[in-house]
Design a protein around this motif. Structure first.
Motif, PDB file in Angstrom:
ATOM      1  N   GLN A 283       0.828  -1.214   0.000  1.00 47.75           N
ATOM      2  CA  GLN A 283       0.000   0.000   0.000  1.00 47.75           C
ATOM      3  C   GLN A 283       0.860   1.260   0.000  1.00 47.75           C
ATOM      4  O   GLN A 283       0.520   2.240  -0.651  1.00 47.75           O
ATOM      5  N   GLY A 284       1.976   1.234   0.697  1.00 49.22           N
ATOM      6  CA  GLY A 284       2.846   2.409   0.786  1.00 49.22           C
ATOM      7  C   GLY A 284       3.546   2.766  -0.510  1.00 49.22           C
ATOM      8  O   GLY A 284       4.158   3.835  -0.602  1.00 49.22           O
ATOM      9  N   LEU A 285       3.470   1.892  -1.512  1.00 49.41           N
ATOM     10  CA  LEU A 285       4.120   2.159  -2.799  1.00 49.41           C
ATOM     11  C   LEU A 285       3.122   2.513  -3.897  1.00 49.41           C
ATOM     12  O   LEU A 285       3.463   2.534  -5.071  1.00 49.41           O
ATOM     13  N   ILE A 286       1.877   2.823  -3.489  1.00 51.57           N
ATOM     14  CA  ILE A 286       0.824   3.184  -4.440  1.00 51.57           C
ATOM     15  C   ILE A 286       0.375   4.607  -4.132  1.00 51.57           C
ATOM     16  O   ILE A 286       0.132   4.952  -2.977  1.00 51.57           O
ATOM     17  N   ALA A 287       0.252   5.427  -5.176  1.00 51.45           N
ATOM     18  CA  ALA A 287      -0.202   6.814  -5.006  1.00 51.45           C
ATOM     19  C   ALA A 287      -1.326   7.103  -5.987  1.00 51.45           C
ATOM     20  O   ALA A 287      -1.195   6.845  -7.182  1.00 51.45           O
TER      21      ALA A 287
ATOM     22  N   ASP B  74      -3.843   8.755 -12.664  1.00 52.34           N
ATOM     23  CA  ASP B  74      -4.839   8.174 -11.767  1.00 52.34           C
ATOM     24  C   ASP B  74      -4.167   7.422 -10.626  1.00 52.34           C
ATOM     25  O   ASP B  74      -4.478   7.645  -9.458  1.00 52.34           O
ATOM     26  N   THR B  75      -3.251   6.510 -10.949  1.00 48.24           N
ATOM     27  CA  THR B  75      -2.497   5.784  -9.928  1.00 48.24           C
ATOM     28  C   THR B  75      -1.106   5.491 -10.464  1.00 48.24           C
ATOM     29  O   THR B  75      -0.957   5.097 -11.621  1.00 48.24           O
ATOM     30  N   ILE B  76      -0.115   5.690  -9.612  1.00 47.56           N
ATOM     31  CA  ILE B  76       1.252   5.271  -9.921  1.00 47.56           C
ATOM     32  C   ILE B  76       1.678   4.283  -8.849  1.00 47.56           C
ATOM     33  O   ILE B  76       1.463   4.518  -7.651  1.00 47.56           O
ATOM     34  N   VAL B  77       2.271   3.187  -9.281  1.00 39.06           N
ATOM     35  CA  VAL B  77       2.855   2.203  -8.371  1.00 39.06           C
ATOM     36  C   VAL B  77       4.370   2.368  -8.475  1.00 39.06           C
ATOM     37  O   VAL B  77       4.915   2.456  -9.578  1.00 39.06           O
ATOM     38  N   TYR B  78       5.022   2.401  -7.324  1.00 40.40           N
ATOM     39  CA  TYR B  78       6.472   2.593  -7.268  1.00 40.40           C
ATOM     40  C   TYR B  78       7.175   1.290  -6.911  1.00 40.40           C
ATOM     41  O   TYR B  78       6.577   0.398  -6.302  1.00 40.40           O
ATOM     42  N   ASP B  79       8.452   1.223  -7.272  1.00 44.15           N
ATOM     43  CA  ASP B  79       9.256   0.078  -6.853  1.00 44.15           C
ATOM     44  C   ASP B  79       9.853   0.362  -5.474  1.00 44.15           C
ATOM     45  O   ASP B  79       9.580   1.419  -4.874  1.00 44.15           O
ATOM     46  N   ASN B  80      10.677  -0.536  -4.989  1.00 50.38           N
ATOM     47  CA  ASN B  80      11.253  -0.388  -3.651  1.00 50.38           C
ATOM     48  C   ASN B  80      12.288   0.724  -3.557  1.00 50.38           C
ATOM     49  O   ASN B  80      12.787   1.020  -2.472  1.00 50.38           O
ATOM     50  N   HIS B  81      12.629   1.329  -4.689  1.00 55.65           N
ATOM     51  CA  HIS B  81      13.582   2.447  -4.708  1.00 55.65           C
ATOM     52  C   HIS B  81      12.878   3.765  -5.007  1.00 55.65           C
ATOM     53  O   HIS B  81      13.514   4.731  -5.415  1.00 55.65           O
ATOM     54  N   SER B  82      11.555   3.787  -4.864  1.00 54.85           N
ATOM     55  CA  SER B  82      10.716   4.967  -5.090  1.00 54.85           C
ATOM     56  C   SER B  82      10.728   5.445  -6.538  1.00 54.85           C
ATOM     57  O   SER B  82      10.472   6.614  -6.816  1.00 54.85           O
ATOM     58  N   GLU B  83      11.013   4.539  -7.457  1.00 59.12           N
ATOM     59  CA  GLU B  83      10.951   4.856  -8.884  1.00 59.12           C
ATOM     60  C   GLU B  83       9.607   4.378  -9.432  1.00 59.12           C
ATOM     61  O   GLU B  83       9.144   3.288  -9.083  1.00 59.12           O
ATOM     62  N   PRO B  84       8.968   5.160 -10.318  1.00 64.13           N
ATOM     63  CA  PRO B  84       7.700   4.720 -10.913  1.00 64.13           C
ATOM     64  C   PRO B  84       7.869   3.402 -11.660  1.00 64.13           C
ATOM     65  O   PRO B  84       8.811   3.237 -12.439  1.00 64.13           O
ATOM     66  N   LEU B  85       6.970   2.476 -11.398  1.00 66.76           N
ATOM     67  CA  LEU B  85       7.040   1.144 -11.975  1.00 66.76           C
ATOM     68  C   LEU B  85       5.827   0.864 -12.877  1.00 66.76           C
ATOM     69  O   LEU B  85       5.943   0.189 -13.885  1.00 66.76           O
ATOM     70  N   MET B  86       4.667   1.413 -12.477  1.00 61.80           N
ATOM     71  CA  MET B  86       3.421   1.126 -13.187  1.00 61.80           C
ATOM     72  C   MET B  86       2.508   2.349 -13.115  1.00 61.80           C
ATOM     73  O   MET B  86       2.456   3.022 -12.093  1.00 61.80           O
ATOM     74  N   VAL B  87       1.794   2.590 -14.213  1.00 60.87           N
ATOM     75  CA  VAL B  87       0.759   3.615 -14.235  1.00 60.87           C
ATOM     76  C   VAL B  87      -0.562   2.919 -14.524  1.00 60.87           C
ATOM     77  O   VAL B  87      -0.640   2.053 -15.403  1.00 60.87           O
ATOM     78  N   VAL B  88      -1.598   3.297 -13.758  1.00 60.52           N
ATOM     79  CA  VAL B  88      -2.930   2.737 -13.959  1.00 60.52           C
ATOM     80  C   VAL B  88      -3.874   3.885 -14.316  1.00 60.52           C
ATOM     81  O   VAL B  88      -3.890   4.913 -13.637  1.00 60.52           O
ATOM     82  N   GLU B  89      -4.629   3.692 -15.372  1.00 62.39           N
ATOM     83  CA  GLU B  89      -5.633   4.663 -15.816  1.00 62.39           C
ATOM     84  C   GLU B  89      -7.006   4.036 -15.630  1.00 62.39           C
ATOM     85  O   GLU B  89      -7.240   2.899 -16.057  1.00 62.39           O
ATOM     86  N   TYR B  90      -7.905   4.779 -14.986  1.00 59.24           N
ATOM     87  CA  TYR B  90      -9.256   4.278 -14.724  1.00 59.24           C
ATOM     88  C   TYR B  90     -10.264   5.003 -15.588  1.00 59.24           C
ATOM     89  O   TYR B  90     -10.151   6.201 -15.831  1.00 59.24           O
ATOM     90  N   LYS B  91     -11.254   4.253 -15.996  1.00 59.95           N
ATOM     91  CA  LYS B  91     -12.397   4.808 -16.712  1.00 59.95           C
ATOM     92  C   LYS B  91     -13.658   4.296 -16.031  1.00 59.95           C
ATOM     93  O   LYS B  91     -13.650   3.279 -15.343  1.00 59.95           O
ATOM     94  N   SER B  92     -14.731   4.990 -16.250  1.00 60.36           N
ATOM     95  CA  SER B  92     -16.030   4.546 -15.770  1.00 60.36           C
ATOM     96  C   SER B  92     -16.368   3.202 -16.415  1.00 60.36           C
ATOM     97  O   SER B  92     -15.962   2.936 -17.551  1.00 60.36           O
ATOM     98  N   PRO B  93     -17.140   2.357 -15.714  1.00 57.75           N
ATOM     99  CA  PRO B  93     -17.566   1.092 -16.327  1.00 57.75           C
ATOM    100  C   PRO B  93     -18.366   1.295 -17.614  1.00 57.75           C
ATOM    101  O   PRO B  93     -18.486   0.383 -18.422  1.00 57.75           O
ATOM    102  N   TYR B  94     -18.875   2.496 -17.813  1.00 57.77           N
ATOM    103  CA  TYR B  94     -19.688   2.793 -18.983  1.00 57.77           C
ATOM    104  C   TYR B  94     -18.838   3.247 -20.173  1.00 57.77           C
ATOM    105  O   TYR B  94     -19.360   3.500 -21.250  1.00 57.77           O
ATOM    106  N   VAL B  95     -17.511   3.372 -19.956  1.00 67.61           N
ATOM    107  CA  VAL B  95     -16.603   3.813 -21.016  1.00 67.61           C
ATOM    108  C   VAL B  95     -15.865   2.603 -21.572  1.00 67.61           C
ATOM    109  O   VAL B  95     -15.244   1.842 -20.836  1.00 67.61           O
TER     110      VAL B  95
END
Length: 150
Positions: free
Chosen positions: A55-59, A74-95
């Motif tokens: 949880q502490g590595l998700i913003a 929308d959301t960035i997940v970081y690695d253990n060195h505080s470097e961005p590892l993953m980007v998540v983009e959310y859309k409405s279920p209707y999109v």
């Protein structure tokens, strides 16, 4: 709210002046409960509970500069060195998740250089792994566990 293609989680939801809010444990505050926010809260819970993301590595709603313009991921997940590892983009279920929606998240990666991108509307989840050397990507059959990302 709509049932998503995710496990069921419990959230703190409040109603005030005919509007609903949901508690975002990452931002530590109540935020408006929109269809997109419903997807975000469920998907973040999925990452933490099912895929063992720390949880502490998700913003959520992380500010970034893209081409000298302020943007908000929308959301960035970081690695253990505080470097961005993953980007998540959310859309409405209707999109519908289209190439245009996927291109939106790819723009963030011009600056962030993450290894993974996810686009989800809560019903369809698309995850790809980026090869930063030749700028190609492969679609993954499932959302990987956090330990598989590094």
């Amino acid at each position: 709210m709509m049932q998503l293609n995710l496990p069921t989680y419990t959230f703190r939801i409040k109603k005030k002046d005919e509007k609903y809010t949901i508690y975002d444990s990452l931002r530590r505050k109540y935020v408006p409960l929109t269809p997109e926010e419903w997807v975000r809260q469920n998907f973040v819970s999925f990452l933490i509970n099912e895929r063992k993301f720390p949880q502490g590595l998700i913003a959520n709603e992380q500010k970034v500069m893209i081409n000298n313009q302020p943007k908000r991921c929308d959301t960035i997940v970081y690695d253990n060195h505080s470097e961005p590892l993953m980007v998540v983009e959310y859309k409405s279920p209707y999109v519908e998740i289209t190439q245009e929606v996927f291109d939106q998240i790819a723009v963030y990666n011009t600056e962030l250089k993450v290894k993974y991108l996810i686009v989800t509307n809560g019903l369809v989840h698309i995850c790809c792994k980026i090869n930063l050397v030749d700028n190609t990507y492969i679609y993954l059959p499932k959302i990987p566990d956090y330990i598989e990302l590094n």
